[in-house]
Write a protein that holds these residues in place. Structure first.
Motif, PDB file in Angstrom:
ATOM      1  N   VAL A 171      -5.594   0.781  14.563  1.00 10.79           N
ATOM      2  CA  VAL A 171      -6.714   1.709  14.394  1.00 10.79           C
ATOM      3  C   VAL A 171      -7.963   0.952  13.937  1.00 10.79           C
ATOM      4  O   VAL A 171      -9.077   1.226  14.401  1.00 10.79           O
ATOM      5  N   LEU A 172      -7.806  -0.008  13.042  1.00 14.11           N
ATOM      6  CA  LEU A 172      -8.950  -0.809  12.602  1.00 14.11           C
ATOM      7  C   LEU A 172      -9.555  -1.573  13.779  1.00 14.11           C
ATOM      8  O   LEU A 172     -10.777  -1.642  13.937  1.00 14.11           O
ATOM      9  N   GLU A 173      -8.696  -2.135  14.622  1.00 17.03           N
ATOM     10  CA  GLU A 173      -9.190  -2.855  15.796  1.00 17.03           C
ATOM     11  C   GLU A 173      -9.939  -1.917  16.733  1.00 17.03           C
ATOM     12  O   GLU A 173     -11.035  -2.245  17.228  1.00 17.03           O
ATOM     13  N   THR A 174      -9.384  -0.750  16.982  1.00 17.21           N
ATOM     14  CA  THR A 174     -10.014   0.220  17.865  1.00 17.21           C
ATOM     15  C   THR A 174     -11.405   0.597  17.378  1.00 17.21           C
ATOM     16  O   THR A 174     -12.322   0.828  18.176  1.00 17.21           O
ATOM     17  N   ASN A 175     -11.572   0.626  16.056  1.00 16.27           N
ATOM     18  CA  ASN A 175     -12.847   1.037  15.470  1.00 16.27           C
ATOM     19  C   ASN A 175     -13.752  -0.136  15.109  1.00 16.27           C
ATOM     20  O   ASN A 175     -14.712   0.019  14.357  1.00 16.27           O
ATOM     21  N   SER A 176     -13.434  -1.315  15.674  1.00 13.69           N
ATOM     22  CA  SER A 176     -14.294  -2.495  15.531  1.00 13.69           C
ATOM     23  C   SER A 176     -14.504  -2.913  14.082  1.00 13.69           C
ATOM     24  O   SER A 176     -15.599  -3.330  13.686  1.00 13.69           O
ATOM     25  N   VAL A 177     -13.439  -2.800  13.283  1.00 11.41           N
ATOM     26  CA  VAL A 177     -13.478  -3.257  11.891  1.00 11.41           C
ATOM     27  C   VAL A 177     -12.801  -4.619  11.814  1.00 11.41           C
ATOM     28  O   VAL A 177     -11.575  -4.709  11.983  1.00 11.41           O
ATOM     29  N   PRO A 178     -13.548  -5.697  11.578  1.00 13.06           N
ATOM     30  CA  PRO A 178     -12.907  -7.010  11.465  1.00 13.06           C
ATOM     31  C   PRO A 178     -11.998  -7.066  10.238  1.00 13.06           C
ATOM     32  O   PRO A 178     -12.359  -6.561   9.169  1.00 13.06           O
ATOM     33  N   VAL A 179     -10.830  -7.661  10.401  1.00 14.65           N
ATOM     34  CA  VAL A 179      -9.903  -7.863   9.293  1.00 14.65           C
ATOM     35  C   VAL A 179      -9.859  -9.357   8.995  1.00 14.65           C
ATOM     36  O   VAL A 179      -9.397 -10.150   9.820  1.00 14.65           O
ATOM     37  N   LEU A 180     -10.350  -9.728   7.818  1.00 14.58           N
ATOM     38  CA  LEU A 180     -10.403 -11.127   7.405  1.00 14.58           C
ATOM     39  C   LEU A 180      -9.315 -11.383   6.375  1.00 14.58           C
ATOM     40  O   LEU A 180      -9.216 -10.655   5.385  1.00 14.58           O
ATOM     41  N   GLY A 181      -8.526 -12.405   6.585  1.00 14.88           N
ATOM     42  CA  GLY A 181      -7.542 -12.807   5.582  1.00 14.88           C
ATOM     43  C   GLY A 181      -8.163 -13.846   4.663  1.00 14.88           C
ATOM     44  O   GLY A 181      -8.674 -14.856   5.141  1.00 14.88           O
ATOM     45  N   TYR A 182      -8.136 -13.582   3.363  1.00 15.93           N
ATOM     46  CA  TYR A 182      -8.708 -14.538   2.415  1.00 15.93           C
ATOM     47  C   TYR A 182      -7.651 -15.585   2.060  1.00 15.93           C
ATOM     48  O   TYR A 182      -6.661 -15.287   1.402  1.00 15.93           O
ATOM     49  N   ARG A 183      -7.855 -16.788   2.586  1.00 12.07           N
ATOM     50  CA  ARG A 183      -6.930 -17.909   2.387  1.00 12.07           C
ATOM     51  C   ARG A 183      -5.513 -17.572   2.858  1.00 12.07           C
ATOM     52  O   ARG A 183      -4.525 -18.025   2.302  1.00 12.07           O
ATOM     53  N   THR A 184      -5.437 -16.747   3.876  1.00 12.32           N
ATOM     54  CA  THR A 184      -4.129 -16.389   4.436  1.00 12.32           C
ATOM     55  C   THR A 184      -4.287 -16.043   5.906  1.00 12.32           C
ATOM     56  O   THR A 184      -5.354 -15.583   6.336  1.00 12.32           O
ATOM     57  N   ASP A 185      -3.233 -16.288   6.678  1.00 16.31           N
ATOM     58  CA  ASP A 185      -3.189 -15.883   8.085  1.00 16.31           C
ATOM     59  C   ASP A 185      -2.388 -14.602   8.270  1.00 16.31           C
ATOM     60  O   ASP A 185      -2.276 -14.107   9.387  1.00 16.31           O
ATOM     61  N   ASP A 186      -1.838 -14.082   7.161  1.00 16.96           N
ATOM     62  CA  ASP A 186      -0.984 -12.891   7.222  1.00 16.96           C
ATOM     63  C   ASP A 186      -1.642 -11.723   6.495  1.00 16.96           C
ATOM     64  O   ASP A 186      -2.219 -11.893   5.411  1.00 16.96           O
ATOM     65  N   PHE A 187      -1.518 -10.549   7.086  1.00 20.41           N
ATOM     66  CA  PHE A 187      -2.045  -9.352   6.445  1.00 20.41           C
ATOM     67  C   PHE A 187      -1.149  -8.980   5.270  1.00 20.41           C
ATOM     68  O   PHE A 187       0.062  -8.834   5.425  1.00 20.41           O
ATOM     69  N   PRO A 188      -1.704  -8.828   4.067  1.00 19.89           N
ATOM     70  CA  PRO A 188      -0.873  -8.517   2.902  1.00 19.89           C
ATOM     71  C   PRO A 188      -0.417  -7.062   2.884  1.00 19.89           C
ATOM     72  O   PRO A 188      -1.046  -6.191   3.478  1.00 19.89           O
ATOM     73  N   ALA A 189       0.671  -6.816   2.164  1.00 15.74           N
ATOM     74  CA  ALA A 189       1.232  -5.473   2.045  1.00 15.74           C
ATOM     75  C   ALA A 189       1.274  -5.055   0.576  1.00 15.74           C
ATOM     76  O   ALA A 189       2.325  -4.707   0.041  1.00 15.74           O
ATOM     77  N   PHE A 190       0.131  -5.148  -0.087  1.00 15.76           N
ATOM     78  CA  PHE A 190      -0.057  -4.679  -1.451  1.00 15.76           C
ATOM     79  C   PHE A 190       0.843  -5.418  -2.438  1.00 15.76           C
ATOM     80  O   PHE A 190       0.447  -6.456  -2.973  1.00 15.76           O
ATOM     81  N   TYR A 191       2.056  -4.962  -2.667  1.00 15.25           N
ATOM     82  CA  TYR A 191       2.962  -5.618  -3.604  1.00 15.25           C
ATOM     83  C   TYR A 191       3.464  -6.959  -3.066  1.00 15.25           C
ATOM     84  O   TYR A 191       3.965  -7.782  -3.833  1.00 15.25           O
ATOM     85  N   LEU A 192       3.359  -7.149  -1.745  1.00 16.54           N
ATOM     86  CA  LEU A 192       3.833  -8.356  -1.086  1.00 16.54           C
ATOM     87  C   LEU A 192       2.662  -9.134  -0.497  1.00 16.54           C
ATOM     88  O   LEU A 192       1.709  -8.535   0.025  1.00 16.54           O
ATOM     89  N   ARG A 193       2.748 -10.445  -0.535  1.00 17.48           N
ATOM     90  CA  ARG A 193       1.654 -11.267  -0.031  1.00 17.48           C
ATOM     91  C   ARG A 193       1.575 -11.262   1.499  1.00 17.48           C
ATOM     92  O   ARG A 193       0.516 -11.546   2.057  1.00 17.48           O
ATOM     93  N   SER A 194       2.657 -10.937   2.156  1.00 16.75           N
ATOM     94  CA  SER A 194       2.647 -10.895   3.614  1.00 16.75           C
ATOM     95  C   SER A 194       3.402  -9.674   4.125  1.00 16.75           C
ATOM     96  O   SER A 194       4.478  -9.348   3.635  1.00 16.75           O
ATOM     97  N   SER A 195       2.807  -9.014   5.106  1.00 21.46           N
ATOM     98  CA  SER A 195       3.462  -7.874   5.756  1.00 21.46           C
ATOM     99  C   SER A 195       4.229  -8.303   6.995  1.00 21.46           C
ATOM    100  O   SER A 195       4.945  -7.496   7.590  1.00 21.46           O
ATOM    101  N   GLY A 196       4.042  -9.568   7.409  1.00 22.09           N
ATOM    102  CA  GLY A 196       4.638 -10.019   8.653  1.00 22.09           C
ATOM    103  C   GLY A 196       3.727  -9.824   9.843  1.00 22.09           C
ATOM    104  O   GLY A 196       4.076 -10.200  10.969  1.00 22.09           O
ATOM    105  N   HIS A 197       2.536  -9.252   9.625  1.00 22.58           N
ATOM    106  CA  HIS A 197       1.555  -9.042  10.684  1.00 22.58           C
ATOM    107  C   HIS A 197       0.388 -10.004  10.488  1.00 22.58           C
ATOM    108  O   HIS A 197      -0.111 -10.154   9.369  1.00 22.58           O
ATOM    109  N   PRO A 198      -0.086 -10.652  11.537  1.00 18.44           N
ATOM    110  CA  PRO A 198      -1.196 -11.599  11.390  1.00 18.44           C
ATOM    111  C   PRO A 198      -2.537 -10.890  11.237  1.00 18.44           C
ATOM    112  O   PRO A 198      -2.698  -9.740  11.657  1.00 18.44           O
TER     113      PRO A 198
END
Length: 301
Positions: A171-198
């Protein structure tokens, strides 16, 4: 909306003079943390922003008045037990203001009020997203729609794993919202540092983030999501996290919990069943996000 905003004098002065300002939400204080601890975190958030060279602007609606930047007394009111503050998303601002109500602002409402005040950087804990089963329930957070329409930078630790993370990123991609990872290549999952999604893009310091944000604003009206993983020492053990999530999902099924009640029930289970570990992680990540937001705001200014 700007005619109804009440800006704290310090915030108004900083905006007038072009000094960096960081918006902070109030829902985490009134609804997300226990009494006593919430006021301590509120003060620490503002201190962290100041230490980074920016002016903090905690946002709430008090007696029908959207307040951008709170006095000490107003901050205590937001954090007081039994304050009875409504939880206000963007759809709720009009009714709350028109009816003279008081409420704590979510990511969606805070982003919109910050943008209306001229504040471009906002620090929070986690973003709302697409709920599990949204194909049947249509349960999608208003946070995503607001990010598509306002140019606010939201610094957060991704979204909670109780959401459909893959669908949220889509949904973020569809709405042209860039997702930047700060010093990470993985999207975080709040309590976890990585969600498994880039993530789509990586930045390694505040200056890089500011350069991307400034360039994005030249081409698109949407916001930017800067995903900052929970500090490593505060990350929840993954086995414990997965066990709590499985228990929480079973709890939902057994009690036929649906719709807006799903996330509060799951988070309460995390808080109680983890013995407070999830609250510790929540506190650590939101403070880290405020510190990073201050750096980015200074770089942008």
């Amino acid at each position: 909306m700007t005619t109804q905003l009440s800006l704290h004098p310090e915030v108004a002065s900083a905006l007038r003079d072009g000094h960096p300002v960081v918006a902070l939400e109030s829902t985490i204080l009134s609804h997300g943390l226990p009494h006593g601890r919430n006021l301590d975190v509120a003060h620490r958030l503002e201190q962290v922003v100041r230490a980074g060279g920016a002016v903090p602007a905690t946002i709430a609606v008090l007696d029908g008045r959207p307040a951008v930047g709170l006095t000490p007394a107003e901050l205590e009111r937001v954090c007081a037990p039994g304050a009875g503050l409504d939880k206000l998303s963007l759809r709720d601002l009009g009714p709350a203001v028109g009816l003279g109500r008081s409420g704590a602002t979510t990511v969606a409402a805070t982003s919109a009020l910050a943008a209306a005040a001229g504040i471009g950087v906002f620090a929070t804990g986690g973003l709302g997203g697409v709920h599990l089963g949204a194909g049947r329930t249509w349960d999608v957070s208003a946070d995503l729609g607001v990010l598509a329409r306002v140019p606010t930078v939201v610094v957060c630790s991704g979204v909670k794993s109780v959401l459909d993370i893959a669908a949220t990123l889509e949904v973020l991609e569809t709405n042209s919202v860039p997702v930047l990872g700060y010093r990470t290549d993985d999207f975080p999952a709040f309590y976890l540092r990585s969600s498994g999604h880039p993530v789509g893009w990586r930045v390694d310091d505040a200056q890089q983030a500011a350069a991307v944000i400034a360039a994005h604003r030249a081409y698109a009206p949407s916001g930017v999501l800067l995903a900052n993983p929970v500090p490593a020492p505060s990350e929840m053990d993954r086995d414990r996290h997965d066990r709590l999530l499985a228990e929480g999902m079973e709890l939902l099924r057994d009690n036929d919990v649906r719709g807006a009640a799903v996330t509060p029930v799951l988070l309460e289970h995390f808080h109680t069943a983890s013995g407070g570990v999830s609250i510790d992680a929540n506190e650590a990540l939101v403070l880290a996000n405020a510190a990073l937001a201050a750096e980015v705001a200074v770089a942008l200014a």
